[in-house]
Design a protein around this motif. Structure first.
Motif, mmCIF file in Angstrom:
data_model
loop_
_atom_site.group_PDB
_atom_site.id
_atom_site.type_symbol
_atom_site.label_atom_id
_atom_site.label_comp_id
_atom_site.label_asym_id
_atom_site.label_seq_id
_atom_site.Cartn_x
_atom_site.Cartn_y
_atom_site.Cartn_z
ATOM 1 N N ASP A 110 105.958 14.087 38.777
ATOM 2 C CA ASP A 110 107.005 14.703 38.000
ATOM 3 C C ASP A 110 106.525 14.527 36.706
ATOM 4 N N LEU A 111 105.504 13.540 36.367
ATOM 5 C CA LEU A 111 105.018 13.280 35.136
ATOM 6 C C LEU A 111 103.525 13.406 35.065
ATOM 7 N N LEU A 112 102.956 14.161 34.254
ATOM 8 C CA LEU A 112 101.585 14.221 34.105
ATOM 9 C C LEU A 112 101.072 13.920 32.697
ATOM 10 N N PHE A 113 100.241 12.727 32.707
ATOM 11 C CA PHE A 113 99.647 12.150 31.396
ATOM 12 C C PHE A 113 98.301 12.616 31.160
ATOM 13 N N LEU A 114 98.328 13.324 29.868
ATOM 14 C CA LEU A 114 96.671 13.726 29.621
ATOM 15 C C LEU A 114 96.422 13.286 28.341
ATOM 16 N N ASP A 115 95.366 12.556 28.500
ATOM 17 C CA ASP A 115 94.830 11.702 27.001
ATOM 18 C C ASP A 115 93.371 12.386 26.698
ATOM 19 N N GLU A 116 93.345 13.310 25.726
ATOM 20 C CA GLU A 116 92.270 13.875 25.120
ATOM 21 C C GLU A 116 91.451 14.274 26.288
ATOM 22 N N VAL A 117 92.077 15.336 27.022
ATOM 23 C CA VAL A 117 91.486 16.033 27.987
ATOM 24 C C VAL A 117 90.306 17.119 27.551
ATOM 25 N N SER A 118 90.631 17.474 26.399
ATOM 26 C CA SER A 118 89.870 18.535 25.727
ATOM 27 C C SER A 118 88.500 18.232 25.269
ATOM 28 N N ASN A 119 88.393 16.881 25.068
ATOM 29 C CA ASN A 119 87.015 16.244 24.460
ATOM 30 C C ASN A 119 85.712 16.782 24.952
ATOM 31 N N HIS A 120 85.549 16.756 26.483
ATOM 32 C CA HIS A 120 84.377 16.989 27.265
ATOM 33 C C HIS A 120 84.517 18.119 27.897
ATOM 34 N N LEU A 121 85.305 19.137 27.766
ATOM 35 C CA LEU A 121 85.319 20.304 28.283
ATOM 36 C C LEU A 121 84.671 21.555 27.392
ATOM 37 N N ASP A 122 83.938 22.308 27.976
ATOM 38 C CA ASP A 122 83.471 23.518 27.685
ATOM 39 C C ASP A 122 84.339 24.507 27.108
ATOM 40 N N LEU A 123 84.132 25.859 26.781
ATOM 41 C CA LEU A 123 84.964 26.788 26.530
ATOM 42 C C LEU A 123 85.821 27.338 27.558
ATOM 43 N N HIS A 124 84.970 27.572 28.712
ATOM 44 C CA HIS A 124 85.369 27.908 30.046
ATOM 45 C C HIS A 124 86.262 27.099 30.707
ATOM 46 N N GLY A 125 85.809 25.837 30.793
ATOM 47 C CA GLY A 125 86.801 24.783 31.203
ATOM 48 C C GLY A 125 88.280 24.517 30.225
ATOM 49 N N MET A 126 88.250 24.776 29.023
ATOM 50 C CA MET A 126 89.268 24.732 28.281
ATOM 51 C C MET A 126 90.387 26.018 28.533
ATOM 52 N N ILE A 127 89.683 27.117 28.831
ATOM 53 C CA ILE A 127 90.612 28.290 29.081
ATOM 54 C C ILE A 127 91.153 28.079 30.623
ATOM 55 N N TRP A 128 90.425 27.520 31.513
ATOM 56 C CA TRP A 128 91.122 27.223 32.746
ATOM 57 C C TRP A 128 92.276 26.515 32.769
ATOM 58 N N LEU A 129 91.835 24.951 32.167
ATOM 59 C CA LEU A 129 93.002 24.083 31.952
ATOM 60 C C LEU A 129 94.089 24.579 31.332
ATOM 61 N N GLN A 130 94.008 25.138 30.440
ATOM 62 C CA GLN A 130 95.197 25.742 29.599
ATOM 63 C C GLN A 130 95.859 26.893 30.436
ATOM 64 N N SER A 190 96.084 14.841 22.102
ATOM 65 C CA SER A 190 95.066 15.511 21.799
ATOM 66 C C SER A 190 95.163 15.959 20.215
ATOM 67 N N HIS A 191 93.669 15.998 19.669
ATOM 68 C CA HIS A 191 93.489 16.256 18.396
ATOM 69 C C HIS A 191 93.264 17.877 18.266
ATOM 70 N N ASP A 192 93.279 18.381 19.508
ATOM 71 C CA ASP A 192 92.920 19.927 19.339
ATOM 72 C C ASP A 192 94.050 20.718 19.101
ATOM 73 N N ARG A 193 94.366 21.314 18.063
ATOM 74 C CA ARG A 193 95.469 21.950 17.588
ATOM 75 C C ARG A 193 95.695 23.324 18.497
ATOM 76 N N ASP A 194 94.486 23.998 18.861
ATOM 77 C CA ASP A 194 94.582 25.330 19.743
ATOM 78 C C ASP A 194 95.234 24.917 21.149
ATOM 79 N N PHE A 195 94.551 23.847 21.571
ATOM 80 C CA PHE A 195 95.129 23.408 22.865
ATOM 81 C C PHE A 195 96.478 23.077 23.142
ATOM 82 N N LEU A 196 96.849 22.208 21.677
ATOM 83 C CA LEU A 196 98.265 21.671 22.053
ATOM 84 C C LEU A 196 99.255 23.013 21.741
#
Length: 77
Positions: A12-32, A49-55
């Motif tokens: 019921d709960l997913l905790f994601l801590d700075e998941v975007s730090n080590h992803l390339d562009l394709h990985g980020m798009i897939w995750l979003q 996350s510190h990634d405003r676009d991801f948030l």
């Protein structure tokens, strides 16, 4: 990370801590796309996350912790 997300589970709960730090562009798009898909519709996610676009792409509500106080904001980043 994808392997962990695809495991058959009932969470019921997913905790994601700075998941975007080590992803390339394709990985980020897939995750979003995955986190905003129907597969994750019923999940509550805590995303750090510190990634405003991801948030902005994956959040619907924000809770900001500042000086040990929580402030709730509807809407994404």
């Amino acid at each position: 990370m994808a392997q962990a997300l695809f495991v058959q589970h009932t969470i019921d709960l997913l905790f994601l801590d700075e998941v975007s730090n080590h992803l390339d562009l394709h990985g980020m798009i897939w995750l979003q796309q995955y986190l905003t898909s129907d597969k994750c519709q019923d999940l509550t996610m805590i995303v750090i996350s510190h990634d405003r676009d991801f948030l902005g792409a994956v959040t619907t509500d924000m809770i900001v912790m500042n000086h040990q106080r929580l402030t709730y904001h509807p809407g994404n980043y």
